[in-house]
Design an enzyme around this catalytic site. Structure first.
Site, short mmCIF file in Angstrom:
data_model
loop_
_atom_site.label_atom_id
_atom_site.label_comp_id
_atom_site.label_asym_id
_atom_site.label_seq_id
_atom_site.Cartn_x
_atom_site.Cartn_y
_atom_site.Cartn_z
CE LYS A 32 -3.67 -2.07 2.84
NZ LYS A 32 -4.81 -1.90 1.94
NE ARG A 83 -10.88 -9.81 -2.29
CZ ARG A 83 -11.23 -8.86 -3.17
NH1 ARG A 83 -11.53 -9.18 -4.41
NH2 ARG A 83 -11.27 -7.60 -2.79
#
Length: 509
Positions: free
Chosen positions: A285, A359
């Site tokens: 990130k 996920r």
């Protein structure tokens, strides 16, 4: 209330019922309803308990508020010196808005939160907001008074404390009122548990420690607790959790907490994303605001707290929380973009982006949770930035099987967390196809990112299970200033939504 109804007073003020102001109270909090805009000369209406104030006292307070320009607009706080005949030093009027606002449960909750934050330096207070709605006032006062000071030295801790004792004025101290107060305080305390988890920095809350704290809290609430360490996860084929967590020296865990209802009770599986810190892994990130990724375990915090709450409220529903915990770090052992992992249950996934890690751990946990043959499944996660793009920072998105999705959204609206039902468009499923595996963890574009993540998770949910997925990427962590009963930092969303759904299932199946 259940045998586990004790509220931890370190997370909020002590709340008591009374028909009068206590002798130690130094402030009185009242509500103020704004005058109708159609009536030019009308004044705001005081919200006071019957027989608490005489006409002269009420008139003196009303005149002082009018002189200071108090309008009763929602969240407005006006402080005045109390009439000499009252046994308090100050009167604090908090605006409830117009008559319609004053009838809104969450508006009362928000006003109570605003009011209690204005009471710095007041040791004990009384309020008449409880005469409008006792549970809403109690929750708002408790949650509005929440502070997280564990890592502050005396040098930077707030110099003035908020009230440690609050008297909620009622017309009569009935058994029903006591039950309502106990329930509200217990709900608020469990929200505070989730907030504490989210606010604890990753230096102090990593998978092993998170699991240990969950065990301690779960055991205290009478839950059955099971923890799998990294060796057991690897041996049993939890490829998603192992794949995400193997880049960190602080290895992953899977925690299972169970509250047992009666033999005939409906079974609900809860799953929450527990990424104790998310750098994005190899798909790292940007540095700006990465510190906020301490909140990436907000879903895990919520389902742990909600399961504890189910036990403390003694709900007749069987609840098992399956909580994957990992730290997503870049290193020589981290998974790479292009790697293929085998999820628990055997499905293979091509990891195109290691920052779409939530996920992957959720998929493992969902498959394990559904081995218990639940009637309902709720998973929640700070899953996608796309949730904030679509719905902002205060509105969770809820996807899943349509009937249950809408039921969850309705209960969420009831408690003021306001999750919004979202679709799972079939046309996006094709974009999750992989060149080499059963499916990819992301689409090759950014359109409908929240929905695509929901479609990924759908692949792991059995068709016979009523399922709801709640994306709380923004709502779980407030990066702005406090508002209503919501502090800066961890919010505890969606503990109250899940609790409301569990109560609904307990009552209606």
């Amino acid at each position: 209330m259940s045998k586990n109804d004790t509220v931890d007073r370190t997370r909020g003020p002590e709340l008591d019922l009374s028909t009068s102001i206590a002798k130690d109270d130094t402030a009185l909090v009242i509500g103020l309803i704004s005058a109708p805009s159609s009536e030019d000369d009308a004044e705001p209406t005081l919200v006071i308990a019957e027989e608490l104030l005489d006409d002269a006292q009420a008139g003196e307070i009303s005149a002082a508020l009018t002189a200071l320009g108090a309008t009763g607009s929602h969240g407005e706080v006006t402080k005045i010196a109390a009439p000499a005949s009252l046994p308090v030093d100050i009167v604090v009027a908090v605006g409830l808005g117009d008559t319609a606002d004053a009838e809104s449960v969450d508006k009362i909750r928000q006003a109570a939160g605003v009011a209690v934050r204005s009471l710095e330096g007041v040791a004990s207070a009384a309020t008449t907001l409880s005469t409008v709605n006792l549970p809403a006032a109690a929750e708002g006062l408790f949650l509005g008074a929440y502070r997280f000071d564990e890592f502050r030295s005396d040098k930077t801790k707030p110099k003035k404390s908020l009230p440690g004792q609050i008297t909620l004025i009622v017309d009569a101290k009935t058994k029903e009122a006591k039950t309502e107060l106990d329930r509200a305080a217990t709900i608020a305390d469990c929200v505070a548990i989730a907030r504490d988890f989210v606010n604890t920095p990753p230096s102090h809350l990593y998978p092993e420690e998170f699991a240990a704290r969950a065990r301690t809290l779960g055991a205290k609430a009478g839950l059955t607790v099971e923890i799998l360490d990294d060796t057991e996860l690897d041996a049993q084929g939890y490829g998603g959790i192992i794949g995400v967590g193997k880049g960190s020296s602080r290895l992953p865990r899977l925690v299972r907490l169970t509250h047992a209802g009666k033999k005939s009770a409906k079974k609900v599986a809860l799953v929450g994303k527990g990424i104790t810190f998310d750098t994005g892994g190899i798909s790292i990130k940007p540095a700006a605001n990465m510190d906020q990724m301490t909140s990436d375990m907000g879903g895990a915090a919520a389902v742990i707290a909600a399961t504890i709450l189910a036990a403390r409220l003694d709900l007749d529903v069987s609840v098992t929380a399956t909580v994957p915990m990992a730290e997503n770090m870049p290193s020589g052992t981290a998974q790479r973009p292009g790697d293929v992992l085998t999820q628990y249950g055997g499905r293979t996934v091509e990891v195109l982006n290691t920052d779409a890690e939530g996920r992957l751990v959720l998929a493992d946990a969902i498959v394990r949770a559904c081995e218990d043959d639940p009637d309902y499944l709720i998973d929640t996660a700070t899953l996608t930035g796309a949730q904030m793009v679509a719905l902002g920072t205060r509105t969770p998105g809820v996807m899943g099987t349509e009937e249950f999705r809408d039921r969850v959204a309705a209960r969420s609206a009831d408690v003021g967390e306001n999750a919004w039902a979202m679709p799972l468009p079939a046309e996006l499923r094709g974009d999750l196809k992989s060149r080499v595996a059963d499916l990819a963890n992301v689409t090759p574009h950014r359109w409908g990112g929240m929905l695509a993540a929901g479609l990924f998770l759908k692949e792991f949910v059995p068709e016979n299970v009523a399922w709801a997925h709640i994306d709380i990427a923004g709502p779980a962590f407030n990066t702005g200033g406090p508002w209503g009963y919501t502090p800066k930092g961890g919010t505890g969303v969606p503990v109250r939504t899940i609790a409301a759904v569990l109560e609904d299932i307990s009552s209606n199946g």
